[in-house]
Design a protein around this motif. Structure first.
Motif: not given
Length: 474
Positions: A22-26, A162-166, A296-309
């Protein structure tokens, strides 16, 4: 504990998947509003014919009002007591108001003067940013306080971003969509229609965090009943104390430089595509802009969880230094990608640029949560709202300056929207602005964040001290 050892997050500190979702949808809604407005602002210049300097003014003045309202709303939210919590009532109301105003403010009637459009849109923008503040400031603060765990904070912001990046995947296609003659009479008609859809999504999805997320229990300070003058003094004093928090200032400065350098630079990209790569062809330029933004956005979808890891292994500061350094390579590649003979060569820069845009707010959201604990150790107050508001105040002041400077630098470059072909000197200056500005600002940010002091070890020490003093927060 050595830097290679890490704490394990206990089950009690984990955020339930429904609340995290729910927070991610926000976050998606928050990003949609942030991305859609600048993507559509070009219509004021290329659709309605408003002078680029006036468009720059429109990008500057409302954000100043927005930046001034943010700290006050953060203070109000921190000190709110209600049966629904400190944050959720504002998130609910702000989502509905900002969605409605966004849809209405693009419904500009045809056949009016530049002066009419300027003042009408200026008033509408000020109202929109006020509503957006009511939504965004408590929403951001909510994210800072959903868990007390160092690593779970990073996981939350990685998931949410990650969700926000959509939102950023679809928004780059807005100009191509608005300029599609098979769908709309012209770009202005396209903007009117698109704004209604955007506003509806904001209003409907934006209330989800208010409905589904649970606030942790904090003892709200007893300041509301002390009178307007007393509260005003406390508010101003709190702002002053916040700016004395050195780790927080470093985060603000680095974000200001990285994000707003990116925003200012990319403001010129579509102009370069239209007039340098495609000789004035709006549709082809919009198509490349859409592909670049989506890649850029699709790559960012991968970058975000990679950043967390990476952050759970190298630490948040070292992860920032790594990812922003990679983004510098992306900006440099853009210079070579602006090639009229091979315009799609520009896409090679997109994955590297994504390391800057993808990692920044994932790390900063988690690091500011740590700063709030650091601040409580000294002030004995929980001030997520004020910290979040001032942080985004810095971002928005930068965005306001970026909007103003875009108009000014377009003038400096000699750009003339009445010309089908711009001069070679103008096009060279636009490319220098596009590439050079984010290169310089990101490099300075790396220097600033190098000395950021809150490590994983220090964060857990601070938490232990706080809980021994005031107990755990439920």
């Amino acid at each position: 504990m050595s830097q290679k050892q890490h704490h394990t997050t206990p089950a009690a500190d984990r955020i339930p998947l429904m609340q995290k979702s729910a927070y991610s949808v926000g976050m998606f809604v928050n990003n949609l509003q942030a991305a859609a407005l600048p993507a559509m602002m070009i219509i004021l210049n290329l659709g309605l014919g408003i002078d680029p300097f006036l468009v720059g003014i429109l990008g500057f003045i409302p954000r100043i009002f927005d930046a001034l309202s943010d700290p006050m709303l953060g203070y109000i939210s921190d000190n709110t007591r209600s049966r629904w919590g400190r944050r959720r009532p504002y998130i609910f109301a702000g989502a509905i108001l900002s969605g409605l105003i966004f849809a209405l403010m693009w419904q500009l009637p045809e056949g009016h003067s530049e002066t009419f459009y300027f003042w009408s849109f200026l008033i509408a923008l000020i109202l929109f940013f006020l509503a957006y503040t009511i939504y965004a400031t408590p929403f951001v603060a909510f994210g800072y306080e959903m868990t007390a765990d160092y690593h779970e904070r990073t996981r939350l912001h990685a998931f949410a971003n990650t969700v926000g990046q959509l939102a950023w995947i679809g928004v780059p296609w807005f100009y191509m969509l608005m300029s599609n003659e098979n769908l709309f009479r012209d770009t202005v008609h396209g903007a009117r229609t698109l704004a209604i859809w955007v506003g509806a999504v904001v209003a409907v999805l934006g209330i989800m965090p208010a409905i589904l997320c649970r606030e942790r229990r904090f003892d709200a300070p007893k300041k509301q009943s002390e009178g307007v003058l007393k509260n005003t003094k406390e508010f101003i004093s709190g702002i002053t104390v916040t700016f004395k928090c050195k780790p927080f200032v470093k985060l603000c400065a680095s974000t200001f430089l990285v994000f707003n350098g990116f925003q200012l630079g990319i403001s010129f990209s579509l102009y370069i595509m239209i007039y340098y790569l495609f000789n004035g062809n709006n549709y082809l330029a919009g198509k490349l802009n859409g592909w670049f933004g989506m890649l850029t956005s699709i790559a960012t979808l991968g970058v975000i969880p990679l950043t967390g890891w990476i952050a759970t292994r190298l630490g948040k500061r070292n992860t920032f230094l790594l990812t922003i350094s990679l983004s510098l390579a992306g900006y440099a590649l853009k210079w070579f990608g602006y090639n009229p003979d091979m315009p799609y060569l520009l896409l090679a820069a997109a994955p590297f640029v994504a390391f800057g845009t993808g990692s920044l707010f994932t790390l900063m959201g988690s690091m500011i949560s740590d700063v709030c604990d650091y601040d409580e150790l000294t002030t004995h107050e929980r001030r997520e709202g004020v910290f979040g508001a001032i942080y985004w105040w810095m971002v928005k002041v930068g965005m306001a300056l970026a909007g103003l400077l875009t108009g000014i630098l377009l003038k400096v470059s000699g750009f003339d929207e009445a010309l089908a072909q711009q001069t070679p000197e103008t096009l060279l200056q636009l490319r220098i602005f596009d590439v050079g500005i984010p290169l310089i600002t990101s490099a300075i940010a790396l220097y600033i964040i190098y000395s950021y002091p809150i490590t994983e070890e220090r964060a857990y020490e601070i938490r232990a001290e706080l809980e021994s003093r005031r107990g755990k927060i439920g």
